[in-house]
Scaffold this motif. Sequence first.
Motif, PDB file in Angstrom:
ATOM      1  N   MET A   1      -2.967  56.524  50.021  1.00 40.57           N
ATOM      2  CA  MET A   1      -3.307  57.341  48.857  1.00 40.57           C
ATOM      3  C   MET A   1      -4.809  57.614  48.906  1.00 40.57           C
ATOM      4  SD  MET A   1      -0.989  55.298  46.004  1.00 40.57           S
ATOM      5  CE  MET A   1      -1.375  56.437  44.685  1.00 40.57           C
ATOM      6  N   ARG A   2      -5.178  58.820  49.352  1.00 41.93           N
ATOM      7  CA  ARG A   2      -6.587  59.209  49.389  1.00 41.93           C
ATOM      8  C   ARG A   2      -7.030  59.691  48.010  1.00 41.93           C
ATOM      9  NH1 ARG A   2      -4.589  61.089  54.404  1.00 41.93           N
ATOM     10  NH2 ARG A   2      -5.825  60.443  56.231  1.00 41.93           N
ATOM     11  N   HIS A   3      -8.343  59.737  47.820  1.00 45.69           N
ATOM     12  CA  HIS A   3      -8.927  60.232  46.560  1.00 45.69           C
ATOM     13  C   HIS A   3      -8.276  59.549  45.355  1.00 45.69           C
ATOM     14  CE1 HIS A   3     -11.199  63.185  48.802  1.00 45.69           C
ATOM     15  NE2 HIS A   3     -10.087  63.498  49.437  1.00 45.69           N
ATOM     16  N   THR A   4      -8.126  58.235  45.483  1.00 44.27           N
ATOM     17  CA  THR A   4      -7.501  57.430  44.437  1.00 44.27           C
ATOM     18  C   THR A   4      -8.396  56.225  44.172  1.00 44.27           C
ATOM     19  OG1 THR A   4      -5.297  58.121  45.164  1.00 44.27           O
ATOM     20  CG2 THR A   4      -5.437  56.157  43.767  1.00 44.27           C
ATOM     21  N   LEU A   5      -8.923  56.179  42.961  1.00 44.09           N
ATOM     22  CA  LEU A   5      -9.885  55.138  42.598  1.00 44.09           C
ATOM     23  C   LEU A   5      -9.183  53.994  41.888  1.00 44.09           C
ATOM     24  CD1 LEU A   5     -12.941  54.328  42.323  1.00 44.09           C
ATOM     25  CD2 LEU A   5     -12.839  55.374  40.053  1.00 44.09           C
ATOM     26  N   VAL A   6      -9.431  52.777  42.327  1.00 41.05           N
ATOM     27  CA  VAL A   6      -8.955  51.591  41.617  1.00 41.05           C
ATOM     28  C   VAL A   6      -9.916  51.319  40.464  1.00 41.05           C
ATOM     29  CG1 VAL A   6      -8.573  49.110  41.764  1.00 41.05           C
ATOM     30  CG2 VAL A   6      -7.806  50.603  43.619  1.00 41.05           C
ATOM     31  N   THR A   7      -9.387  51.271  39.271  1.00 43.70           N
ATOM     32  CA  THR A   7     -10.225  51.076  38.092  1.00 43.70           C
ATOM     33  C   THR A   7     -10.049  49.719  37.446  1.00 43.70           C
ATOM     34  OG1 THR A   7      -8.535  52.069  36.678  1.00 43.70           O
ATOM     35  CG2 THR A   7     -10.204  53.544  37.609  1.00 43.70           C
ATOM     36  N   GLY A   8      -9.083  48.946  37.897  1.00 47.32           N
ATOM     37  CA  GLY A   8      -8.887  47.618  37.346  1.00 47.32           C
ATOM     38  C   GLY A   8      -7.662  46.966  37.946  1.00 47.32           C
ATOM     39  N   MET A   9      -7.535  45.684  37.746  1.00 44.42           N
ATOM     40  CA  MET A   9      -6.343  44.966  38.202  1.00 44.42           C
ATOM     41  C   MET A   9      -6.179  43.716  37.361  1.00 44.42           C
ATOM     42  SD  MET A   9      -7.725  43.632  41.911  1.00 44.42           S
ATOM     43  CE  MET A   9      -8.386  45.242  42.312  1.00 44.42           C
ATOM     44  N   SER A  10      -4.949  43.276  37.247  1.00 47.47           N
ATOM     45  CA  SER A  10      -4.648  42.071  36.486  1.00 47.47           C
ATOM     46  C   SER A  10      -3.470  41.375  37.137  1.00 47.47           C
ATOM     47  CB  SER A  10      -4.323  42.414  35.031  1.00 47.47           C
ATOM     48  OG  SER A  10      -3.205  43.286  34.950  1.00 47.47           O
ATOM     49  N   GLN A  11      -3.433  40.060  36.972  1.00 46.97           N
ATOM     50  CA  GLN A  11      -2.383  39.270  37.596  1.00 46.97           C
ATOM     51  C   GLN A  11      -1.362  38.830  36.564  1.00 46.97           C
ATOM     52  OE1 GLN A  11      -3.704  35.801  39.820  1.00 46.97           O
ATOM     53  NE2 GLN A  11      -2.076  36.123  41.306  1.00 46.97           N
ATOM     54  N   ARG A  12      -0.106  38.947  36.928  1.00 46.57           N
ATOM     55  CA  ARG A  12       0.985  38.515  36.064  1.00 46.57           C
ATOM     56  C   ARG A  12       1.229  37.015  36.232  1.00 46.57           C
ATOM     57  NH1 ARG A  12       5.698  43.240  36.475  1.00 46.57           N
ATOM     58  NH2 ARG A  12       4.311  45.046  36.116  1.00 46.57           N
ATOM     59  N   PRO A  13       1.937  36.398  35.305  1.00 44.33           N
ATOM     60  CA  PRO A  13       2.203  34.955  35.402  1.00 44.33           C
ATOM     61  C   PRO A  13       2.906  34.554  36.695  1.00 44.33           C
ATOM     62  CG  PRO A  13       2.679  35.736  33.180  1.00 44.33           C
ATOM     63  CD  PRO A  13       2.402  36.962  34.009  1.00 44.33           C
ATOM     64  N   ASP A  14       3.696  35.462  37.280  1.00 40.48           N
ATOM     65  CA  ASP A  14       4.415  35.109  38.511  1.00 40.48           C
ATOM     66  C   ASP A  14       3.547  35.258  39.758  1.00 40.48           C
ATOM     67  OD1 ASP A  14       4.202  37.854  38.817  1.00 40.48           O
ATOM     68  OD2 ASP A  14       6.365  38.220  38.987  1.00 40.48           O
ATOM     69  N   GLY A  15       2.267  35.599  39.590  1.00 38.96           N
ATOM     70  CA  GLY A  15       1.358  35.734  40.721  1.00 38.96           C
ATOM     71  C   GLY A  15       1.253  37.127  41.296  1.00 38.96           C
ATOM     72  N   SER A  16       2.085  38.054  40.836  1.00 41.75           N
ATOM     73  CA  SER A  16       2.002  39.429  41.322  1.00 41.75           C
ATOM     74  C   SER A  16       0.882  40.167  40.594  1.00 41.75           C
ATOM     75  CB  SER A  16       3.332  40.150  41.145  1.00 41.75           C
ATOM     76  OG  SER A  16       3.657  40.263  39.763  1.00 41.75           O
ATOM     77  N   TRP A  17       0.579  41.376  41.060  1.00 42.48           N
ATOM     78  CA  TRP A  17      -0.590  42.104  40.573  1.00 42.48           C
ATOM     79  C   TRP A  17      -0.221  43.489  40.048  1.00 42.48           C
ATOM     80  CZ3 TRP A  17      -5.470  40.131  40.197  1.00 42.48           C
ATOM     81  CH2 TRP A  17      -5.712  38.916  40.853  1.00 42.48           C
ATOM     82  N   ASP A  18      -0.921  43.913  39.013  1.00 39.35           N
ATOM     83  CA  ASP A  18      -0.909  45.305  38.559  1.00 39.35           C
ATOM     84  C   ASP A  18      -2.260  45.915  38.915  1.00 39.35           C
ATOM     85  OD1 ASP A  18       1.662  45.463  37.352  1.00 39.35           O
ATOM     86  OD2 ASP A  18       0.905  44.308  35.642  1.00 39.35           O
ATOM     87  N   VAL A  19      -2.229  46.941  39.731  1.00 38.72           N
ATOM     88  CA  VAL A  19      -3.448  47.630  40.160  1.00 38.72           C
ATOM     89  C   VAL A  19      -3.491  48.979  39.464  1.00 38.72           C
ATOM     90  CG1 VAL A  19      -4.738  48.537  42.134  1.00 38.72           C
ATOM     91  CG2 VAL A  19      -3.351  46.463  42.399  1.00 38.72           C
ATOM     92  N   THR A  20      -4.514  49.176  38.649  1.00 36.44           N
ATOM     93  CA  THR A  20      -4.658  50.426  37.911  1.00 36.44           C
ATOM     94  C   THR A  20      -5.460  51.411  38.749  1.00 36.44           C
ATOM     95  OG1 THR A  20      -4.656  49.222  35.829  1.00 36.44           O
ATOM     96  CG2 THR A  20      -5.443  51.490  35.771  1.00 36.44           C
ATOM     97  N   ILE A  21      -4.936  52.633  38.882  1.00 39.39           N
ATOM     98  CA  ILE A  21      -5.569  53.642  39.730  1.00 39.39           C
ATOM     99  C   ILE A  21      -5.751  54.940  38.953  1.00 39.39           C
ATOM    100  CG2 ILE A  21      -4.673  52.698  41.893  1.00 39.39           C
ATOM    101  CD1 ILE A  21      -2.484  54.866  41.799  1.00 39.39           C
ATOM    102  N   VAL A  22      -6.738  55.702  39.375  1.00 43.06           N
ATOM    103  CA  VAL A  22      -6.938  57.053  38.863  1.00 43.06           C
ATOM    104  C   VAL A  22      -6.875  58.006  40.052  1.00 43.06           C
ATOM    105  CG1 VAL A  22      -8.521  58.643  37.729  1.00 43.06           C
ATOM    106  CG2 VAL A  22      -8.343  56.294  36.922  1.00 43.06           C
ATOM    107  N   ARG A  23      -5.889  58.848  40.030  1.00 44.86           N
ATOM    108  CA  ARG A  23      -5.763  59.831  41.115  1.00 44.86           C
ATOM    109  C   ARG A  23      -6.836  60.894  40.928  1.00 44.86           C
ATOM    110  NH1 ARG A  23      -0.426  59.056  43.275  1.00 44.86           N
ATOM    111  NH2 ARG A  23       0.826  57.772  41.851  1.00 44.86           N
TER     112      ARG A  23
END
Length: 836
Positions: free
Chosen positions: A170-192
Amino acid sequence: MPEQARCVIIGGGAMGAGLLYALAHEGWTDTILVEKGELTSGSTWHAAGLIPNFIGDLNMAKVHQEAIALYPQLEAETGLSAGWHGCGAIRLARTADEADWHHYVHAMLTQIGVESHLIGPDEIAERHPLLTDLDDVRLGFFTPNDGWTDPSSCTNAMAKGARDLGCRIMRHTLVTGMSQRPDGSWDVTIVRGGADPGRRRNGTAIESGGDDEQDTIHCEHVVNAAGHYAPQLGAMIGLDVPIVSVIHQYLVTETVPEVEALDFELPVVRDPRASCYYRQEIDGLLIGPYEMSGSRPYGVDGIDWDLHFHLPGEDLDVLEECLDFAQQRIGVLSEAGIKQVVSGPITHTPDSGYLMGPAPGVRNYWHCNGASIGITQGPGAGRFLAQWMVHGQTEINVRGMDPRRFGDHTGPKSQFALEKALDEYHEMYQVRLPGEQRDAGRPVKTTPLWGRFDALGAQWQEIYGWERPQYFSPEGTPEAHSFRRSNAHDIVGAEVRGVRERVGVADLSAFAKFEVSGRDAAALLDRLSANRLPGRDGGIRLTHMLTTLGGIECEMTIARLASDRFWLASAIMGQSHDLDWLRDHIESGEQVEVRDATDSTAILGVTGPRARDVLAPLTDADLGNDAFSWLTAQEVTVAGVATKALRVSYVGELGWELHCGMDELDRLYDAVVEAGGPHGLVHFGSYAMNVMRIEKAYKAWGSELTTEITPIEARLGRFVDYSRPFIGRDSAVARCEAEENGEPLSMVLVYCEVDAGDNDVRGNEPAFAPGSDEPMGIGTSGAWGHSVGRSLAFVYVDPRFEAPGSMFELDLLGERRTATVLAEAAYDPRNAALRA
């Protein structure tokens, strides 16, 4: 609904693309690479693209091999050329120390099958006729199979290889934040659509705007491959990333007639006098200086997210000295016009190695960044990190690449990180001598004894931020470092003899210490330990913790203070790593607390045949064998100081480790020194400790013991209890059974005496069957045994040479030396001194 992926890689340079390519080939095709601009638009695009075989670290040399193997064949796989130029390279040596280094690296590369040759000035001039001043050159290190590549081409070729297997970019896509869930997985917030320079600067909080397309990717794993943006990306989750970028400049000349007339491509040259590399660029030359002072850091306080293909302004004044030397080395440069100056940031860590592996204290968050030569290291870093992520361990020893080799003092804005990065940059082409310690950024962590030891002539080393004495120079004379025995040799010998014959004291505080407590503490440690736990309160055991594939992950001394309370000690370089290993294996519902006591707890070692005589007047505890036997621990008061006293000795003598509060160390030390005076007490440092542990045939984590091998190859059978389940047991048992059924191991560890000259085994020296030129093993560590008058070493060899009395050869600085396998420790094989 959020997008789903197994893994998200953030950063589209050579490191990120190398990992994407490797994960794809490991079967993790459900991986997305997110890049805020175009691929290579950070630091990758402006790199000079050199791919060297020469490097002084064995495992990093294996990483470099991956690029040299991959780039020439990428076009056949992907249809895109990597821009490979296999022109070879020559590194110049001017001094005796540099020549020794070249001999050492030549032997090391021979061990892993990399072709290299040590050539004289005449052959250097023949291979590179533009080198007109070689009067100061002793020899050249010629590697015919390396060269350089186009950074954009190789990165895009790796990216295409990954896409062809199903990965996404995914080009021209900025990561603006991330958070970890209790199960250890991640939510990565992006702005296209990438960064908006009006709202997204310097890694501060980024808010969504009405016109932006903001989404979330939910994934199991996140990889920070963001190059010089890696610290800002880490800051989003409160993670310090020990990277400082430094401006590197190189010059491209106009056409040089002497180059234009050549019918072959010149080899790349690395010149320590000028601190420069030289390579051919079409019909001109490219000159890349690493200035030896005055370099400029970049972006320490943050870098705008919207910068793509950006170059800070040039500053040629700082290159003047380097360029003057370059013109002396290559005479035609004085007449060449400058066509282009490239001035761009490259990332540096405090030791110039990259970060590859788990982030400290965070699950499923990985680093693949910090490379100062990322075009070289991207494919190898990608391959071995992919192995780590997919299989749980790598086929090489990656301890020197693990991000957890740095402590909490190395954040990107720390003075330590800044000064170390600049110093590493300035020393890029200078020889690294054994034991040499650079002063930049120090001291950071000292114990209360620092001033006292400094007054005694302590020669300091920095390890994990801590200052630790190497040895004590009576006249305060610094060590003249060398690959051969230095002026410290006899001084260290005196320390060794003082401990062996009388008693010694050492500040051992720079070791990791943990308290593991709670109802399920024993269950956790039993599950992790290959050895059984101490069976009674006060018992001590040395244990090794294994990966699921049987590799040796950790080594710890465990003292049982109570049924639900254990005291653990391990190497200081493992502090963050071992803490993660313990905490990450606590199962749901278990009641266990793991407390890191490293910084708050000091250790004073008192050891030698008179150790009991020194300590007895200072304590009411009975130190006799019946009351306080070897491999036991008691909580006692010594000189009025509460201590955990462990009767163990890493040097193989009667002795105690006294663990106390850091703020009471000086009080305890003063009392011990006063009591030890009549007994001839000596101070000793890490050099003497290493000599004595090798005299005792004690194997060390990180050299003899790594994840590359299991306890079977390391011959650790007496420290493994196969009668009970533990992590890695099945793999270790399978390896045992295979050997018992006639399937030979590739190599096993032996302890040997070496017919050495004026230098000893340091590690990574190839071993050969007598008369053979085919390496069959490798040295891991060694030293001159002052107590026994012999050069001793640990070496992994073909099992045919395991029997005591077997003889083989080692390459020590270009000379073949005979090694003879010993049946037992050279010093006190029956442990009589320990049990005294």
